[in-house]
Design a protein around this motif. Structure first.
Motif, PDB file in Angstrom:
ATOM      1  N   GLY A   1     -39.840 -11.584  37.568  1.00 17.68           N
ATOM      2  CA  GLY A   1     -39.314 -10.341  37.013  1.00 17.68           C
ATOM      3  C   GLY A   1     -39.621 -10.130  35.545  1.00 17.68           C
ATOM      4  O   GLY A   1     -39.368  -9.074  34.985  1.00 17.68           O
ATOM      5  N   LYS A   2     -40.193 -11.190  34.902  1.00 16.26           N
ATOM      6  CA  LYS A   2     -40.519 -11.039  33.479  1.00 16.26           C
ATOM      7  C   LYS A   2     -42.013 -10.779  33.336  1.00 16.26           C
ATOM      8  O   LYS A   2     -42.816 -11.335  34.095  1.00 16.26           O
ATOM      9  N   ASP A   3     -42.366  -9.929  32.325  1.00 21.48           N
ATOM     10  CA  ASP A   3     -43.789  -9.705  32.067  1.00 21.48           C
ATOM     11  C   ASP A   3     -44.409 -10.991  31.565  1.00 21.48           C
ATOM     12  O   ASP A   3     -43.859 -11.653  30.675  1.00 21.48           O
ATOM     13  N   ILE A   4     -45.554 -11.362  32.133  1.00 20.88           N
ATOM     14  CA  ILE A   4     -46.226 -12.581  31.659  1.00 20.88           C
ATOM     15  C   ILE A   4     -46.824 -12.336  30.287  1.00 20.88           C
ATOM     16  O   ILE A   4     -46.700 -13.138  29.381  1.00 20.88           O
ATOM     17  N   GLY A   5     -47.485 -11.165  30.142  1.00 21.49           N
ATOM     18  CA  GLY A   5     -48.108 -10.854  28.859  1.00 21.49           C
ATOM     19  C   GLY A   5     -47.247  -9.875  28.082  1.00 21.49           C
ATOM     20  O   GLY A   5     -46.693  -8.948  28.658  1.00 21.49           O
ATOM     21  N   THR A   6     -47.120 -10.107  26.804  1.00 17.49           N
ATOM     22  CA  THR A   6     -46.361  -9.175  25.968  1.00 17.49           C
ATOM     23  C   THR A   6     -47.173  -8.874  24.719  1.00 17.49           C
ATOM     24  O   THR A   6     -48.049  -9.653  24.340  1.00 17.49           O
ATOM     25  N   SER A   7     -46.841  -7.732  24.110  1.00 17.25           N
ATOM     26  CA  SER A   7     -47.568  -7.356  22.900  1.00 17.25           C
ATOM     27  C   SER A   7     -46.597  -6.669  21.950  1.00 17.25           C
ATOM     28  O   SER A   7     -45.647  -6.009  22.391  1.00 17.25           O
ATOM     29  N   THR A   8     -46.838  -6.841  20.647  1.00 10.18           N
ATOM     30  CA  THR A   8     -45.952  -6.240  19.648  1.00 10.18           C
ATOM     31  C   THR A   8     -46.772  -5.762  18.465  1.00 10.18           C
ATOM     32  O   THR A   8     -47.781  -6.389  18.121  1.00 10.18           O
ATOM     33  N   ILE A   9     -46.338  -4.636  17.872  1.00  8.03           N
ATOM     34  CA  ILE A   9     -46.936  -4.214  16.605  1.00  8.03           C
ATOM     35  C   ILE A   9     -45.858  -4.334  15.542  1.00  8.03           C
ATOM     36  O   ILE A   9     -44.703  -3.921  15.747  1.00  8.03           O
ATOM     37  N   PHE A  10     -46.207  -5.006  14.441  1.00  4.23           N
ATOM     38  CA  PHE A  10     -45.293  -5.190  13.322  1.00  4.23           C
ATOM     39  C   PHE A  10     -45.680  -4.276  12.175  1.00  4.23           C
ATOM     40  O   PHE A  10     -46.867  -4.121  11.876  1.00  4.23           O
ATOM     41  N   GLN A  11     -44.687  -3.671  11.544  1.00  5.85           N
ATOM     42  CA  GLN A  11     -44.934  -3.004  10.249  1.00  5.85           C
ATOM     43  C   GLN A  11     -44.395  -3.974   9.222  1.00  5.85           C
ATOM     44  O   GLN A  11     -43.178  -4.187   9.139  1.00  5.85           O
ATOM     45  N   GLY A  12     -45.294  -4.606   8.453  1.00  6.00           N
ATOM     46  CA  GLY A  12     -44.855  -5.742   7.633  1.00  6.00           C
ATOM     47  C   GLY A  12     -44.380  -6.812   8.590  1.00  6.00           C
ATOM     48  O   GLY A  12     -45.106  -7.186   9.502  1.00  6.00           O
ATOM     49  N   ASP A  13     -43.134  -7.294   8.391  1.00  5.24           N
ATOM     50  CA  ASP A  13     -42.623  -8.283   9.346  1.00  5.24           C
ATOM     51  C   ASP A  13     -41.588  -7.672  10.298  1.00  5.24           C
ATOM     52  O   ASP A  13     -40.843  -8.379  10.943  1.00  5.24           O
ATOM     53  N   LEU A  14     -41.570  -6.344  10.371  1.00  2.31           N
ATOM     54  CA  LEU A  14     -40.591  -5.658  11.224  1.00  2.31           C
ATOM     55  C   LEU A  14     -41.232  -5.223  12.542  1.00  2.31           C
ATOM     56  O   LEU A  14     -42.302  -4.626  12.562  1.00  2.31           O
ATOM     57  N   ARG A  15     -40.528  -5.546  13.656  1.00  5.58           N
ATOM     58  CA  ARG A  15     -41.044  -5.140  14.968  1.00  5.58           C
ATOM     59  C   ARG A  15     -40.781  -3.649  15.155  1.00  5.58           C
ATOM     60  O   ARG A  15     -39.631  -3.217  15.193  1.00  5.58           O
ATOM     61  N   ILE A  16     -41.861  -2.859  15.235  1.00 13.25           N
ATOM     62  CA  ILE A  16     -41.662  -1.415  15.382  1.00 13.25           C
ATOM     63  C   ILE A  16     -42.069  -0.927  16.765  1.00 13.25           C
ATOM     64  O   ILE A  16     -41.679   0.150  17.193  1.00 13.25           O
ATOM     65  N   SER A  17     -42.869  -1.716  17.479  1.00 16.98           N
ATOM     66  CA  SER A  17     -43.266  -1.310  18.826  1.00 16.98           C
ATOM     67  C   SER A  17     -43.556  -2.571  19.622  1.00 16.98           C
ATOM     68  O   SER A  17     -44.336  -3.417  19.195  1.00 16.98           O
ATOM     69  N   THR A  18     -42.880  -2.686  20.760  1.00 19.40           N
ATOM     70  CA  THR A  18     -43.075  -3.929  21.526  1.00 19.40           C
ATOM     71  C   THR A  18     -42.715  -3.728  22.976  1.00 19.40           C
ATOM     72  O   THR A  18     -42.014  -2.781  23.332  1.00 19.40           O
ATOM     73  N   ASN A  19     -43.175  -4.648  23.838  1.00 15.42           N
ATOM     74  CA  ASN A  19     -42.636  -4.686  25.182  1.00 15.42           C
ATOM     75  C   ASN A  19     -41.968  -6.027  25.465  1.00 15.42           C
ATOM     76  O   ASN A  19     -41.720  -6.387  26.598  1.00 15.42           O
ATOM     77  N   VAL A  20     -41.700  -6.780  24.373  1.00 16.29           N
ATOM     78  CA  VAL A  20     -40.828  -7.944  24.537  1.00 16.29           C
ATOM     79  C   VAL A  20     -39.418  -7.392  24.713  1.00 16.29           C
ATOM     80  O   VAL A  20     -38.995  -6.526  23.970  1.00 16.29           O
ATOM     81  N   LYS A  21     -38.729  -7.921  25.735  1.00 16.65           N
ATOM     82  CA  LYS A  21     -37.416  -7.353  26.045  1.00 16.65           C
ATOM     83  C   LYS A  21     -36.286  -8.224  25.522  1.00 16.65           C
ATOM     84  O   LYS A  21     -36.381  -9.454  25.511  1.00 16.65           O
ATOM     85  N   ASN A  22     -35.201  -7.552  25.097  1.00 17.99           N
ATOM     86  CA  ASN A  22     -33.956  -8.271  24.799  1.00 17.99           C
ATOM     87  C   ASN A  22     -33.316  -8.691  26.110  1.00 17.99           C
ATOM     88  O   ASN A  22     -33.767  -8.314  27.188  1.00 17.99           O
ATOM     89  N   LYS A  23     -32.220  -9.448  25.974  1.00 20.88           N
ATOM     90  CA  LYS A  23     -31.523  -9.890  27.201  1.00 20.88           C
ATOM     91  C   LYS A  23     -31.052  -8.698  28.031  1.00 20.88           C
ATOM     92  O   LYS A  23     -31.046  -8.735  29.254  1.00 20.88           O
ATOM     93  N   ASP A  24     -30.650  -7.617  27.312  1.00 21.82           N
ATOM     94  CA  ASP A  24     -30.139  -6.452  28.050  1.00 21.82           C
ATOM     95  C   ASP A  24     -31.257  -5.568  28.599  1.00 21.82           C
ATOM     96  O   ASP A  24     -31.002  -4.508  29.176  1.00 21.82           O
ATOM     97  N   GLY A  25     -32.508  -6.001  28.422  1.00 23.62           N
ATOM     98  CA  GLY A  25     -33.627  -5.259  28.992  1.00 23.62           C
ATOM     99  C   GLY A  25     -34.210  -4.221  28.037  1.00 23.62           C
ATOM    100  O   GLY A  25     -35.270  -3.653  28.309  1.00 23.62           O
ATOM    101  N   SER A  26     -33.537  -3.983  26.901  1.00 21.86           N
ATOM    102  CA  SER A  26     -34.078  -3.021  25.931  1.00 21.86           C
ATOM    103  C   SER A  26     -35.215  -3.657  25.150  1.00 21.86           C
ATOM    104  O   SER A  26     -35.339  -4.876  25.104  1.00 21.86           O
TER     105      SER A  26
END
Ligand SMILES: Nc1ncnc2c1ncn2[C@@H]1O[C@H](COP(=O)(O)OP(=O)(O)O)[C@@H](O)[C@H]1O
Ligand SMILES: [Mg+2]
Length: 642
Positions: free
Chosen positions: A231-256
């Motif tokens: 049920g978890k994505d094997i591959g994930t990707s994130t874009i950081f602005q500086g060190d801040l996550r601004i776009s990602t598909n890594v999920k929190n525990k609540d799925g967000s």
């Protein structure tokens, strides 16, 4: 602890240690190989992700090119026809999915904004992409950070999308600010030219990356083909602005989506500060990932963000764990097998030892006939053989000792009974003999006697004297007179005796050698009786060497005893006589010569001193009589005197 147990434990420990080392080396090796493998894959995935990212920028650029080629745009700019421009650009904006599309004059002031047509004529050189294109007078594409003011003039909804309340993150650097208001955009600025090729305006289009998920999701779909694991994505990707996550598909525990959090300090330092690619396993939000982080640079080459791809470790780690567990199982089974073999082997090897122990216990408790019984090949067999031989020797020795002791007891008993008899007779004979002798002497003194009678009386006196001597010997033998014991130096007693002996005429053909060991310990004894013993032995030796020879007398000390040996080079004793020479009245000498009492009397005396006489003889070569007497104060001597 038994030898078997100790051996088993020892070998088991060795096997365990060896197998553990083997296991850990294998685990390390496999883990390293596995990590390298996955790491390589992630690096490749990162490259693919870049292609997706750059492809997005390119598609904006391409779209702007198409729009700029429409000559109506250039004419509308020249004619300052805002209605026409609005019509053209709005249509283009609607057609695309671009967040911001605007036309900027060569002076850097907005001519028309599709997102906010009401606002124009303001300066937008705070957008680095536009400023750079105008400065360089060339179309340009890339990633830039734009301030909140720029976004607000485009539209409030874009400014809102860009806004982040920074969530403090444990391993991250402490945030410098509580909010992020600027936005990260990818876009392009393309010049619009008229028919003559002269630049008339700058067409600008861009997408705000903050909370825009199309890039990261297409990386997930294109690069990782949307694979999932439990049920978890094997591959994930994130874009950081500086060190801040601004776009990602890594999920929190609540799925967000896990946006608004910060990158860990270690990665930030390497990627943002040093501009290097980070690749390692890392714990991201809720799971372990094999990750790669690469810096995103703006049009001036400054590092403004990070592109991240990560592979869930679990799907790769699981088969590795299965392999390692299998390996562990194999080693465990092998260890058990070796152990079983070992037990079997020690049983076989050590069985003789158990047998030996049982046998020695039997021997100790008196069963001299016990034997090991088993005879395996090799050293163990030799050992069993040797022990059996030893047991055999001990048994034989014991038997001989028994025989010797019983013989000695018999001899003593025999002597004692004969002694009692002899003593009785001797007493009875002694008195009449004294009478006979006295009267024979008286007769002899008569002057009226003729020569013949005198000679006859002499014979009577001589023979009677001899009988008296024999009787005296018998009395001595019967121990009528108890020994008068005193401390004696045997060497001294011997040399006194020998001076006496040497003067005898029988000794003229014989050379006497005295080999005395000096400083002999004293013995406790009756000097007269011992002298008699030495005399008897010397006379016997002399009588055995009728044609002359050597009598050597040796003294020595051994085991708290003094040894006196009389060795002659005479006729020797016949084996069949050996048993009997100590018997009273046993003699091989002609009648009138031997009484057969010398040795038996000597035996009695020495025995009364706590010692013993032993004889060795070879017929025709000579004999050795050895007397052993206990040293004064020694154990035997004390027992003797008690
Ligand atoms: N040194 C010796 N060499 C050979 N035979 C000996 C020696 N000593 C003793 N014997 C033997 O032991 C016998 C017994 O000796 P002993 O008791 O002294 O009696 P006797 O000397 O009167 O015969 C002797 O007759 C002799 O056969
Ligand atoms: Mg004799």
């Amino acid at each position: 602890m038994t030898v078997r147990l100790r051996m088993t434990i020892g070998i088991m420990a060795i096997i365990l240690v060896a197998n553990s080392i083997l296991y850990f080396i294998t685990v390390r090796h496999i883990s390293r190989v596995f990590l390298q493998e996955v790491q390589t894959r992630v690096s490749l995935d990162l490259n693919a992700a870049w292609m997706v990212y750059d492809g997005r920028i390119e598609s904006v650029e391409q779209f702007l090119h198409v729009v700029s080629l429409n000559k109506s745009v250039a004419s509308a700019v020249k004619a300052n026809d805002r209605t026409q421009l609005a019509k053209l650009l709005d249509a283009a904006h609607d057609e695309s999915q671009i967040d911001m599309l605007s036309l900027v004059g060569l002076d850097g002031k907005v001519i028309y904004r599709t997102t906010n047509p009401a606002k124009w004529g303001d300066d937008v050189s705070n957008n680095l992409l536009i400023a750079k294109a105008l400065e360089k007078q060339t179309s340009i594409s890339g990633t830039v950070i734009v301030p909140k003011e720029y976004l607000e003039s485009e539209s409030q909804s874009l400014a809102d999308r860009a806004y982040f309340e920074i969530i403090p993150t444990p391993a991250a650097r402490p945030p410098e600010k509580k909010f992020e208001t600027s936005g990260m955009v990818i876009g392009s600025a393309v010049f619009v030219t008229d028919e003559t090729g002269k630049k008339v305006a700058l067409l600008y289009g861009s997408n705000l990356l903050n909370r825009r998920y199309r890039i990261v999701d297409s990386i997930k779909d294109v690069v990782f083909r949307g694979q999932t694991y439990e049920g978890k994505d094997i591959g994930t990707s994130t874009i950081f602005q500086g060190d801040l996550r601004i776009s990602t598909n890594v999920k929190n525990k609540d799925g967000s989506r896990a946006i608004g959090t910060l990158l860990s300090a270690a990665v930030a330092d390497k990627v943002l500060q040093k501009g290097e690619v980070w690749s390692d396993r890392a714990f991201v939000v809720t799971n372990w990932y094999i990750t790669a982080y690469a810096p995103i640079r703006d049009v001036e080459g400054r590092i403004i963000g990070i592109l991240y791809v990560g592979l869930l470790e679990e799907p790769f780690a699981r088969p590795q764990r299965v392999v390692l567990n299998l390996f562990l199982l194999l080693i465990a089974v092998m260890t058990l097998l070796i152990l079983a073999l070992l037990l079997l082997l020690t049983n076989v090897v050590l069985k003789p030892i158990t047998q030996i122990i049982a046998m020695s216990r039997k021997v100790t408790s008196g069963d001299l006939s016990a034997r090991v019984g088993v005879h395996p090949t090799g050293e163990m067999g030799d050992l069993c053989e040797a022990i059996d031989q030893m047991a055999h020797a001990v048994e034989e020795r014991e038997q001989q000792l028994k025989i010797a002791t019983s013989r000695q007891i018999g001899q003593s008993a025999k002597l004692a009974s004969i002694g009692r008899l002899a003593a009785g007779i001797a007493h009875e004979i002694n008195n009449p003999l004294t009478g006979v002798l006295t009267f024979a002497h008286l007769l002899r003194q008569k002057t009226t006697m003729d020569e013949q009678s005198k000679e006859d009386i002499d014979v009577i006196v001589r023979e009677t004297t001899r009988v008296r001597e024999i009787v005296q010997g018998l009395l001595n033998f019967a121990r009528e007179s108890p020994p008068q014991k005193q401390s004696l130096d045997i060497n001294e007693v011997l040399s006194q005796t020998m001076t006496l002996v040497r003067s005898q005429k029988e000794f003229h053909k014989i050379s006497v050698e005295e080999k005395f060991t000096g400083n002999l310990p004293y013995i406790l004894g009756d000097k007269n009786q011992l002298q008699q013993v030495f005399l008897n032995l010397s006379l016997n030796a002399c009588e055995a060497m009728e044609k002359g020879g050597t009598l050597s007398i040796t003294t020595s000390v051994r085991d708290r005893s003094v040894l006196i040996a009389f060795h002659d080079t005479g006729c020797g004793i016949r084996p069949e006589h050996m048993e009997r020479i100590f018997d009273p009245f046993f003699t091989t000498k002609p009648v009138g010569k031997g009484t057969g009492l010398g040795l038996s009397v000597s035996y009695g005396i020495v025995e009364q001193h706590g010692g013993s006489i032993e004889v060795e003889s070879e017929e025709g070569r000579g004999s050795t009589f050895t007397i052993t007497l206990p040293v004064e104060g020694s154990e035997t001597d004390r027992r003797q005197n008690a």
